[in-house]
Design an enzyme around this catalytic site. Structure first.
Site, PDB file in Angstrom:
ATOM      1  N   GLY A  35       0.844  -1.206   0.000  1.00 44.88           N
ATOM      2  CA  GLY A  35       0.000   0.000   0.000  1.00 44.88           C
ATOM      3  C   GLY A  35       0.875   1.251   0.000  1.00 44.88           C
ATOM      4  CG  HIS A  36       3.250   2.245   3.426  1.00 42.12           C
ATOM      5  ND1 HIS A  36       3.171   1.117   4.185  1.00 42.12           N
ATOM      6  CD2 HIS A  36       2.714   3.243   4.179  1.00 42.12           C
ATOM      7  CE1 HIS A  36       2.625   1.399   5.355  1.00 42.12           C
ATOM      8  NE2 HIS A  36       2.327   2.678   5.380  1.00 42.12           N
ATOM      9  CD  GLU A 154      -8.948   7.187  -2.777  1.00 46.03           C
ATOM     10  OE1 GLU A 154      -9.279   6.027  -3.123  1.00 46.03           O
ATOM     11  OE2 GLU A 154      -9.133   8.187  -3.490  1.00 46.03           O
ATOM     12  CG  ASP A 156      -5.345   5.481   7.325  1.00 39.70           C
ATOM     13  OD1 ASP A 156      -5.960   4.733   8.099  1.00 39.70           O
ATOM     14  OD2 ASP A 156      -4.175   5.275   6.985  1.00 39.70           O
ATOM     15  CB  SER A 192       1.321  -1.084   9.425  1.00 38.15           C
ATOM     16  OG  SER A 192       1.765  -0.318   8.337  1.00 38.15           O
ATOM     17  NE  ARG A 193      -2.957   0.187  14.776  1.00 38.36           N
ATOM     18  CZ  ARG A 193      -2.902   1.506  14.535  1.00 38.36           C
ATOM     19  NH1 ARG A 193      -3.337   1.989  13.390  1.00 38.36           N
ATOM     20  NH2 ARG A 193      -2.406   2.336  15.421  1.00 38.36           N
TER      21      ARG A 193
HETATM   22  O1  PAF Z   1      -1.308   7.409   7.977  1.00 34.81           O
HETATM   23  C1  PAF Z   1      -0.287   7.367   8.686  1.00 34.81           C
HETATM   24  O2  PAF Z   1       0.534   6.453   8.587  1.00 34.81           O
HETATM   25  C2  PAF Z   1      -0.046   8.457   9.725  1.00 34.81           C
HETATM   26  O3  PAF Z   1      -1.246   8.867  10.297  1.00 34.81           O
HETATM   27  C3  PAF Z   1       0.728   9.654   9.162  1.00 34.81           C
HETATM   28  C4  PAF Z   1      -0.036  10.365   8.064  1.00 34.81           C
HETATM   29  C5  PAF Z   1       2.068   9.181   8.629  1.00 34.81           C
HETATM   30  C6  PAF Z   1       0.992  10.665  10.275  1.00 34.81           C
HETATM   31  O4  PAF Z   1       1.737  10.121  11.301  1.00 34.81           O
END
Ligand code: PAF
Length: 286
Positions: A35-36, A154, A156, A192-193
């Site tokens: 995702g990242h 998206e 979050d 990540s969780r």
């Molecule tokens: O989405 C995240 O991983 C965090 O909320 C962020 C945007 C890096 C802020 O710490």
């Protein structure tokens, strides 16, 4: 290149700015996954230089949350970033970000507080103060890196909507680029969780995407009454799940919807054992 200090970031950024290069920032808390990677890829494609921040931000965790056990995998994160063509990884310590001997209460630290209407619902309801911490750290990262573009997932979605509002309200000269949710083949949204989930939990976690996909299918068949759409969720829930919320809200301002339309986002949070998972779907996207 991995750096840990604000000074090193500023020096690099200054060099790039004098060369007239555009900068993309991908803020993360590490434990990077596909995702990242999709956010990073987008930034690398769009910008001359890409900075990834890796910082488990203490002020966005509420008392009793997983700050201490949040996965920290900097070596692997660095490898992923290098392979993806990231120019700078900024991995500060809490002292670097908040000052030596910092006291993280808002009696002593300047916070950026998003509007109450945006935080009194969905995740903000159970995670009181969470979005204050997010807005504060993202604002700091924006000031440190001074990017042209900030890339946010998206997944979050409430965070994304709040950060867009912050940028607009505070006239921050940065464009927020939303990036689509990346899912496993099973439908599970990457997070990540997910590392906290056992194989059995992972099967249970499919309830989130199943509920959302089914609601969207019902909407596409012509059901627009949100109560009727809400009811469809129950056939996917069992005694392993504890539903925190399932809500229909406007994609721009988070107002509640009673009749769904293409501007509606369906938000869900579900607890499986001790793990709280979130997901969402836009009814407008094809
Ligand atoms: O989405 C995240 O991983 C965090 O909320 C962020 C945007 C890096 C802020 O710490």
């Amino acid at each position: 290149m991995l750096v840990h200090t604000i000074k090193e970031v500023r020096e690099k950024v200054k060099e790039w700015k004098t060369q007239g290069l555009t900068i993309g920032l991908v803020p993360t808390m590490g434990a990077l996954h596909a995702g990242h990677k999709s956010l990073i890829d987008k930034s690398v494609e769009k910008c001359d230089k890409t900075v990834v921040s890796v910082f488990v931000n203490p002020i966005q965790f509420c008392p009793g949350e997983d700050l201490d056990k949040y996965p920290r995998t900097l070596d692997e994160d660095e490898r992923l970033c290098n392979e993806a063509g990231v120019d700078l990884i900024f991995a500060p310590s809490p002292n670097e970000m908040y000052g030596q001997g910092h006291i993280l209460s808002n009696d002593f630290l300047t916070y950026v507080i998003p509007p109450y209407f945006y935080v009194d619902k969905l995740c903000g309801k159970s995670r009181v103060g969470h979005f204050d911490g997010v807005c504060t750290v993202v604002n700091k990262l924006f000031n440190i890196v001074q990017p042209d573009f900030g890339f946010f997932g998206e997944k979050d979605r409430q965070q994304l909507i709040i950060l867009k509002k912050m940028v607009k309200d505070l006239n921050i000269p940065i464009q927020i680029i939303p990036c689509p949710i990346v899912r496993e083949e099973s439908g599970l949204a990457l997070s990540s969780r997910n590392k906290y989930l056992s194989e059995e939990d992972k099967k249970e976690a499919l309830a989130l995407s199943k509920i959302l996909f089914n609601i969207k299918a019902c909407y596409q068949k012509g059901i627009t009454d949100c109560n009727a759409l809400y009811e469809t969720a129950f056939s996917y829930l069992n005694n392993h799940h504890s539903l925190e919320y399932l809500e229909f809200r406007d994609a721009e301002n988070l107002e509640e919807k009673t009749i769904a339309d293409n501007n509606t986002i369906v938000f869900i949070a579900l607890k499986i054992g001790n793990v709280r998972l979130i997901d969402n779907i836009s009814l407008g996207d094809l």
